[in-house]
Design an enzyme around this catalytic site. Structure first.
Site, short mmCIF file in Angstrom:
data_model
loop_
_atom_site.label_atom_id
_atom_site.label_comp_id
_atom_site.label_asym_id
_atom_site.label_seq_id
_atom_site.Cartn_x
_atom_site.Cartn_y
_atom_site.Cartn_z
N ALA A 35 63.12 43.75 -1.35
CA ALA A 35 62.89 42.42 -1.92
C ALA A 35 61.44 41.96 -1.85
O ALA A 35 60.90 41.43 -2.82
CB ALA A 35 63.79 41.42 -1.20
N ARG A 36 60.81 42.17 -0.70
CA ARG A 36 59.48 41.57 -0.49
C ARG A 36 58.35 42.30 -1.18
O ARG A 36 57.20 41.82 -1.18
CB ARG A 36 59.20 41.51 1.00
CG ARG A 36 59.11 42.89 1.66
CD ARG A 36 59.14 42.76 3.16
NE ARG A 36 59.16 44.05 3.82
CZ ARG A 36 59.47 44.21 5.11
NH1 ARG A 36 59.79 43.16 5.83
NH2 ARG A 36 59.45 45.40 5.66
N GLU A 37 58.62 43.46 -1.76
CA GLU A 37 57.56 44.28 -2.33
C GLU A 37 57.29 43.85 -3.77
O GLU A 37 57.59 44.55 -4.74
CB GLU A 37 57.96 45.76 -2.20
CG GLU A 37 58.12 46.14 -0.72
CD GLU A 37 58.83 47.47 -0.47
OE1 GLU A 37 59.10 48.21 -1.44
OE2 GLU A 37 59.12 47.77 0.72
N ARG A 46 63.66 41.92 3.13
CA ARG A 46 63.61 43.31 2.60
C ARG A 46 64.95 43.76 2.03
O ARG A 46 65.02 44.50 1.05
CB ARG A 46 63.20 44.22 3.77
CG ARG A 46 63.39 45.71 3.56
CD ARG A 46 62.90 46.43 4.81
NE ARG A 46 63.33 47.83 4.88
CZ ARG A 46 62.54 48.86 4.57
NH1 ARG A 46 61.33 48.68 4.14
NH2 ARG A 46 62.99 50.11 4.70
N ASN A 50 67.64 51.04 0.66
CA ASN A 50 67.01 52.36 0.68
C ASN A 50 67.39 53.20 1.91
O ASN A 50 66.73 54.16 2.25
CB ASN A 50 65.49 52.24 0.57
CG ASN A 50 64.89 53.40 -0.21
OD1 ASN A 50 65.53 53.92 -1.14
ND2 ASN A 50 63.68 53.80 0.14
N ARG A 51 68.46 52.78 2.56
CA ARG A 51 69.09 53.61 3.60
C ARG A 51 70.58 53.77 3.26
O ARG A 51 71.33 54.31 4.05
CB ARG A 51 68.99 52.93 4.99
CG ARG A 51 67.58 52.68 5.48
CD ARG A 51 66.85 53.97 5.83
NE ARG A 51 65.49 53.71 6.31
CZ ARG A 51 64.43 53.51 5.52
NH1 ARG A 51 64.57 53.59 4.19
NH2 ARG A 51 63.25 53.27 6.04
N HIS A 56 57.84 51.03 -4.90
CA HIS A 56 57.84 50.28 -3.63
C HIS A 56 56.40 49.88 -3.33
O HIS A 56 55.47 50.25 -4.03
CB HIS A 56 58.34 51.17 -2.49
CG HIS A 56 59.80 51.44 -2.49
ND1 HIS A 56 60.66 50.95 -1.53
CD2 HIS A 56 60.59 52.18 -3.33
CE1 HIS A 56 61.89 51.36 -1.77
NE2 HIS A 56 61.88 52.11 -2.86
N SER A 57 56.23 49.15 -2.23
CA SER A 57 54.90 48.96 -1.67
C SER A 57 55.05 48.86 -0.16
O SER A 57 56.15 48.55 0.31
CB SER A 57 54.24 47.70 -2.24
OG SER A 57 54.81 46.53 -1.69
N TYR A 58 54.03 49.14 0.65
CA TYR A 58 52.71 49.46 0.17
C TYR A 58 52.19 50.69 0.89
O TYR A 58 52.79 51.12 1.88
CB TYR A 58 51.76 48.27 0.42
CG TYR A 58 51.59 47.92 1.87
CD1 TYR A 58 52.50 47.10 2.51
CD2 TYR A 58 50.53 48.45 2.63
CE1 TYR A 58 52.37 46.78 3.85
CE2 TYR A 58 50.39 48.13 3.98
CZ TYR A 58 51.31 47.30 4.58
OH TYR A 58 51.17 47.00 5.91
N TYR A 67 57.42 59.02 7.24
CA TYR A 67 58.36 59.13 8.37
C TYR A 67 59.69 59.63 7.84
O TYR A 67 59.95 59.57 6.64
CB TYR A 67 58.55 57.78 9.09
CG TYR A 67 58.70 56.57 8.18
CD1 TYR A 67 59.82 56.39 7.37
CD2 TYR A 67 57.70 55.59 8.13
CE1 TYR A 67 59.96 55.27 6.55
CE2 TYR A 67 57.83 54.47 7.31
CZ TYR A 67 58.96 54.31 6.52
OH TYR A 67 59.09 53.23 5.71
N GLU A 86 54.57 54.34 -3.50
CA GLU A 86 54.19 53.21 -2.65
C GLU A 86 52.89 52.64 -3.21
O GLU A 86 51.81 53.23 -3.07
CB GLU A 86 53.99 53.65 -1.19
CG GLU A 86 55.24 54.18 -0.52
CD GLU A 86 56.18 53.06 -0.03
OE1 GLU A 86 55.91 51.87 -0.22
OE2 GLU A 86 57.23 53.44 0.57
O1 0X9 Z 1 61.10 53.17 4.23
C1 0X9 Z 1 61.29 53.16 3.00
O2 0X9 Z 1 62.37 52.93 2.49
C2 0X9 Z 1 60.10 53.44 2.06
N1 0X9 Z 1 58.92 52.77 2.53
S1 0X9 Z 1 58.82 51.13 2.44
O3 0X9 Z 1 57.61 50.70 3.13
N2 0X9 Z 1 58.67 50.71 0.92
O4 0X9 Z 1 60.01 50.56 3.00
C3 0X9 Z 1 59.85 54.91 2.00
C4 0X9 Z 1 61.00 55.70 1.49
C5 0X9 Z 1 60.69 57.16 1.34
N3 0X9 Z 1 61.86 57.94 0.98
C6 0X9 Z 1 62.79 58.33 1.87
N4 0X9 Z 1 62.63 58.20 3.16
N5 0X9 Z 1 63.84 58.94 1.38
ZN ZN Z 2 60.10 49.68 -0.02
#
Ligand code: 0X9
Ligand code: ZN
Length: 426
Positions: free
Chosen positions: A186-188, A239, A256-257, A309-311, A361, A384
């Site tokens: 959301a915040r990006e 987020r 995104n998880r 996404h950012s950043y 990561y 990003e």
């Molecule tokens: O953590 C995330 O979801 C992404 N970074 S953010 O700062 N926008 O939150 C990176 C996601 C990279 N892709 C995967 N880990 N699958």
């Molecule tokens: Zn993100």
């Protein structure tokens, strides 16, 4: 006060007259300002500059409080802004050096200038972070105006907002697809504006029509509209989604998880109060379900998946769940290198390329891994975008255009790769 103003006006006007009107103004150091005169006197002061060399008024409605859009050459910018300060006229610098976006300007300066700055619809321009309704209105406007643009709705959010996107396509024949989304987090805020810039360029700028001759584009600029609205109305750093969690007073899931590949194996939390809460099960969220169902409905055709996404200025490719590299890692790197090179040519912005786990990561359940590992995309990237502001998620609105412009170069490069590799003549 009036005498002082008069002096300032005379100084500004005489300075302005010093330029040869026959010369095409240089874009080096040229600034793009939005000025908002809130009295008749202030408006007439601004208007005085209309026919002066060094000033190019892109939009002036001559009504008090309506924004005036003006390009000012480097040699006039300082004195003009001092005059505005002296007169207490509100203004914002949208671009402080047009040369920074020269990649887009050098082909036909005049045409490109008007293209960049012309509002694309009555209510939409790239100088503010839009609310959900403004995004929707702009998509609808583009879809009704252009035959090659179709509005799509891929599903509804938890709070029942439509998740809209557009299809950009030259004909009904199915073609290889570039699928892009933004706003999973959301915040990006720079992500949805960059998606909207891309949509607008593909919709409105005819010189981009080769990009959708043999490729279909599906672009969803706000995948998590509930979270996005919440980040505008309640908490800027939100987020996640906004779903209610059972047995917890904390809201939302990190979308995104929440995708169903190696879900919850690494870099995700089972705590509903965490910002990386993976949800009670894969695809628990209507927003991730919507993207899943849409991508699977186009399985085999989705060649490139990009999620904005950012950043951090990264081109991240799978995998995010392991440090092992996918089989197609050389292709993923090659395509990203070309995209990063195109992006850099605009104003020198540098991106780091690599697999999510190795350069950022490990975090499982991301849309990028799922798009390649399950939905069958040939290349998949999390882009990003650059940051700004003390939290990094808060770039000023004058970054919207420069980031949009440079990122579009990368997106075009990936689109051309798909067209060259999979597109036939249609
Ligand atoms: O953590 C995330 O979801 C992404 N970074 S953010 O700062 N926008 O939150 C990176 C996601 C990279 N892709 C995967 N880990 N699958
Ligand atoms: Zn993100």
């Amino acid at each position: 006060m009036y005498a002082r103003l008069l002096l300032v006006v005379i100084a500004a006007v005489s300075l302005a007259r010093g330029i040869d009107a026959e010369n095409v103004p240089s874009i080096h150091g040229m600034q793009y300002l939005i000025v908002i005169p809130d009295t008749v006197e202030k408006m007439s002061f601004v208007q005085e500059h209309e026919r002066l060399p060094g000033f190019d008024f892109l939009e002036i409605k001559k009504r008090v409080n309506s924004p005036v859009k003006v390009l000012v050459t480097a040699d006039h910018a300082k004195s003009f802004k001092s005059a505005l300060d002296a007169y207490e006229i509100e203004y914002t610098v949208i671009l402080d050096d047009l040369n920074a976006v020269r990649g887009l300007l050098n082909q036909d300066q005049a045409l490109k200038l008007s293209l960049i700055n012309r509002p694309t619809s009555k209510t939409y321009s790239f100088d503010f972070f839009p609310r959900y309704n403004q995004i929707v209105q702009h998509l609808k406007y583009l879809a009704q105006k252009h035959e090659h643009v179709t509005l799509i709705e891929i599903g509804k959010s938890y709070e029942n907002r439509s998740i809209y996107g557009v299809k950009i396509s030259s004909s009904a024949t199915p073609k290889p697809i570039v699928l892009i989304d933004a706003g999973i987090h959301a915040r990006e805020w720079i992500a949805p504006t960059t998606a909207l810039y891309t949509i607008t360029q593909l919709a409105e700028n005819k010189t981009n029509s080769n990009l959708y001759k043999n490729v279909d584009w599906f672009i969803i600029p706000s995948l998590n509209p509930d979270g996005y609205e919440f980040s505008h109305t309640d908490y800027r750093m939100w987020r996640k989604t906004r779903s209610v969690n059972n047995f917890s007073s904390c809201y939302g899931v990190d979308a995104n998880r929440n995708f169903g590949l190696k879900w919850m194996t690494v870099g995700a939390s089972s705590n509903p109060c965490s910002d990386t809460y993976a949800g009670p099960k894969p695809f628990s969220e209507p927003e991730t379900q919507a993207l899943r169902d849409f991508a699977l409905s186009k399985k085999g055709l989705v060649k490139a998946y990009l999620t904005l996404h950012s950043y951090g200025q990264y081109f991240l490719h799978p995998w995010g769940y392991t440090s092992d590299l996918p089989e197609n890692a050389p292709t993923l790197r090659y395509v990203a290198e070309n995209a990063a090179k195109a992006l850099k040519s605009v104003s020198g912005t540098h991106y780091v390329i690599g697999s999510s786990t190795n350069v950022l990561y490990a975090a499982a359940g991301g849309s990028d891994d799922w798009a390649m590992g399950v939905a069958g995309a040939d290349v998949s990237y999390t882009i990003e975008l650059p940051g700004g502001g003390i939290f990094g998620f808060n770039p000023p609105p004058n970054r919207i255009l420069p980031v949009g412009i440079e990122t579009f170069e990368a997106i075009k490069s990936i689109g051309s790769y798909v067209g060259t590799r999979w597109g036939q003549r249609y």
